[in-house]
Scaffold this motif. Structure first.
Motif, PDB file in Angstrom:
ATOM      1  N   GLU A 229      92.139 -11.241  29.766  1.00  0.00           N
ATOM      2  CA  GLU A 229      91.388 -11.505  28.538  1.00  0.00           C
ATOM      3  C   GLU A 229      90.410 -12.655  28.732  1.00  0.00           C
ATOM      4  O   GLU A 229      89.283 -12.627  28.207  1.00  0.00           O
ATOM      5  CB  GLU A 229      92.356 -11.767  27.389  1.00  0.00           C
ATOM      6  N   TYR A 230      90.819 -13.662  29.495  1.00  0.00           N
ATOM      7  CA  TYR A 230      89.921 -14.793  29.753  1.00  0.00           C
ATOM      8  C   TYR A 230      88.665 -14.324  30.482  1.00  0.00           C
ATOM      9  O   TYR A 230      87.542 -14.718  30.134  1.00  0.00           O
ATOM     10  CB  TYR A 230      90.654 -15.848  30.582  1.00  0.00           C
TER      11      TYR A 230
ATOM     12  N   ARG B 189      91.232 -15.586  21.351  1.00  0.00           N
ATOM     13  CA  ARG B 189      90.209 -15.287  20.344  1.00  0.00           C
ATOM     14  C   ARG B 189      88.980 -16.113  20.677  1.00  0.00           C
ATOM     15  O   ARG B 189      89.061 -17.314  20.945  1.00  0.00           O
ATOM     16  CB  ARG B 189      90.709 -15.654  18.941  1.00  0.00           C
ATOM     17  N   ALA B 190      87.811 -15.474  20.677  1.00  0.00           N
ATOM     18  CA  ALA B 190      86.576 -16.188  20.996  1.00  0.00           C
ATOM     19  C   ALA B 190      85.405 -15.528  20.300  1.00  0.00           C
ATOM     20  O   ALA B 190      85.231 -14.304  20.390  1.00  0.00           O
ATOM     21  CB  ALA B 190      86.339 -16.220  22.498  1.00  0.00           C
TER      22      ALA B 190
ATOM     23  N   PHE C 103      85.519 -11.552  20.499  1.00  0.00           N
ATOM     24  CA  PHE C 103      86.683 -10.992  21.180  1.00  0.00           C
ATOM     25  C   PHE C 103      87.959 -11.400  20.475  1.00  0.00           C
ATOM     26  O   PHE C 103      88.179 -12.580  20.176  1.00  0.00           O
ATOM     27  CB  PHE C 103      86.729 -11.485  22.630  1.00  0.00           C
ATOM     28  N   ALA C 104      88.825 -10.451  20.224  1.00  0.00           N
ATOM     29  CA  ALA C 104      90.143 -10.705  19.656  1.00  0.00           C
ATOM     30  C   ALA C 104      91.163  -9.932  20.480  1.00  0.00           C
ATOM     31  O   ALA C 104      91.285  -8.714  20.363  1.00  0.00           O
ATOM     32  CB  ALA C 104      90.202 -10.276  18.198  1.00  0.00           C
ATOM     33  N   GLY C 105      91.854 -10.646  21.356  1.00  0.00           N
ATOM     34  CA  GLY C 105      92.851 -10.009  22.202  1.00  0.00           C
ATOM     35  C   GLY C 105      94.254 -10.411  21.802  1.00  0.00           C
ATOM     36  O   GLY C 105      94.475 -11.022  20.750  1.00  0.00           O
TER      37      GLY C 105
END
Length: 304
Positions: free
Chosen positions: A118-119, A140-141, A134-136
């Motif tokens: 995810e990173y 979250r970013a 992005f929401a994993g």
């Protein structure tokens, strides 16, 4: 195979001036100067300073643990270094040693491969100047990082992203989503039979170019290899108990990190490096070990 030098605290206590001088020494005959994030100097800040002082050599982090650095923050740092050094940065990142991530920072250390996946899904577009939303499961970013202009006559460029990867799951993530792999204290048999083919297979399945594989090992040119190996074994004994490294030592069939130290005469060290070149790695990151005099002899010998 390209040969670079490790600089900074992996070689012992180091001031910022020491790092600059070590990078300057590396620029005299090596492809790359690599620095790891330890408990003293900030690695990326040190690279920015050294890169402004010393030209003509690639600069790399090997590696920056990312659990305590949100990708929006790390992307900003990395792009600043890229601007300061004229697009010479290779950004090596890692999930971090679980015992340190949880014990020192109180952060979750479970599912390292998923967290790294995810990173990478976030930081890679950020480094290209793209916005993310992005929401994993673990991250979250939302946002973007403006790419600072580099030195005159250069256009902004995203640094390569390399991942510290030893186990099968992390090697798959690195091969699928990153530009390459970084290892530390991993022997030639494990590199040839596990690291290189696993990373290459994952990259091929993802239809990506063959990954860069940067192998980090300590080295000392000396007339008394047994004594140096004893010192190294005592200094790095704890590393042999870290589960991530222990698994690689077991794969190699050795009992301690001291058995992976490249040491001996100039000819013996040269033969060991030749063997490593046959493993398929693209880069060798050598960390000179020992007293200042021993490190100077080692660096001069390797450069010659």
């Amino acid at each position: 195979m390209r040969i670079g030098l490790a600089v900074g605290e992996v070689r012992g206590p180091a001031s910022l001036d020491d790092v600059v001088q070590q990078v300057r020494d590396a620029a005299g005959g090596f492809s790359t100067a690599w620095i790891s994030q330890a408990l003293g100097l900030d690695a990326l800040t040190a690279l920015a300073v050294a890169g402004r002082e010393v030209g003509g050599i690639e600069l790399g982090s090997a590696v920056i643990p990312v659990p305590q650095r949100h990708p929006l923050a790390l992307a900003s740092q990395a792009l600043t270094v890229q601007a300061a050094t004229g697009n010479r940065l290779s950004l090596g990142i890692g999930a971090g040693i679980a015992a340190m991530t949880a014990g020192m920072y109180g952060l979750p250390a479970d599912r390292p491969a998923q967290r790294t996946r995810e990173y990478l899904q976030v930081i890679s577009p950020l480094l290209r100047g793209e916005a993310v939303d992005f929401a994993g499961e673990t991250l979250r970013a939302v946002g973007a990082v403006q790419q600072p202009p580099p030195l005159p006559s250069l256009t902004p460029a995203a640094p390569q992203v390399l991942v510290a990867a030893l186990g099968p799951a992390m090697l798959r993530v690195a091969g699928e989503l990153a530009d390459g792999v970084v290892t530390w204290m991993t022997g030639p048999r494990t590199l040839a039979e596990h690291i290189v083919p696993s990373a290459q297979k994952a990259a091929a399945q993802a239809r990506r170019s063959a990954p860069r594989v940067v192998a980090g090992l300590a080295v000392c040119v000396t007339d008394d290899a047994d004594e140096v190996r004893t010192r190294f074994g005592a200094q790095f004994a704890m590393a042999g108990q870290v589960p991530e490294y222990r698994a690689m030592l077991d794969r190699e069939g050795v009992t301690s990190p001291a058995e992976l130290l490249i040491t001996g005469s100039e000819a013996e060290v040269a033969r060991a490096i030749t063997r490593l070149a046959s493993t398929g790695i693209t880069d060798l990151m050598l960390a000179p070990f020992g007293t200042p005099e021993e490190q100077n002899r080692t660096t001069a010998s390797l450069g010659a």
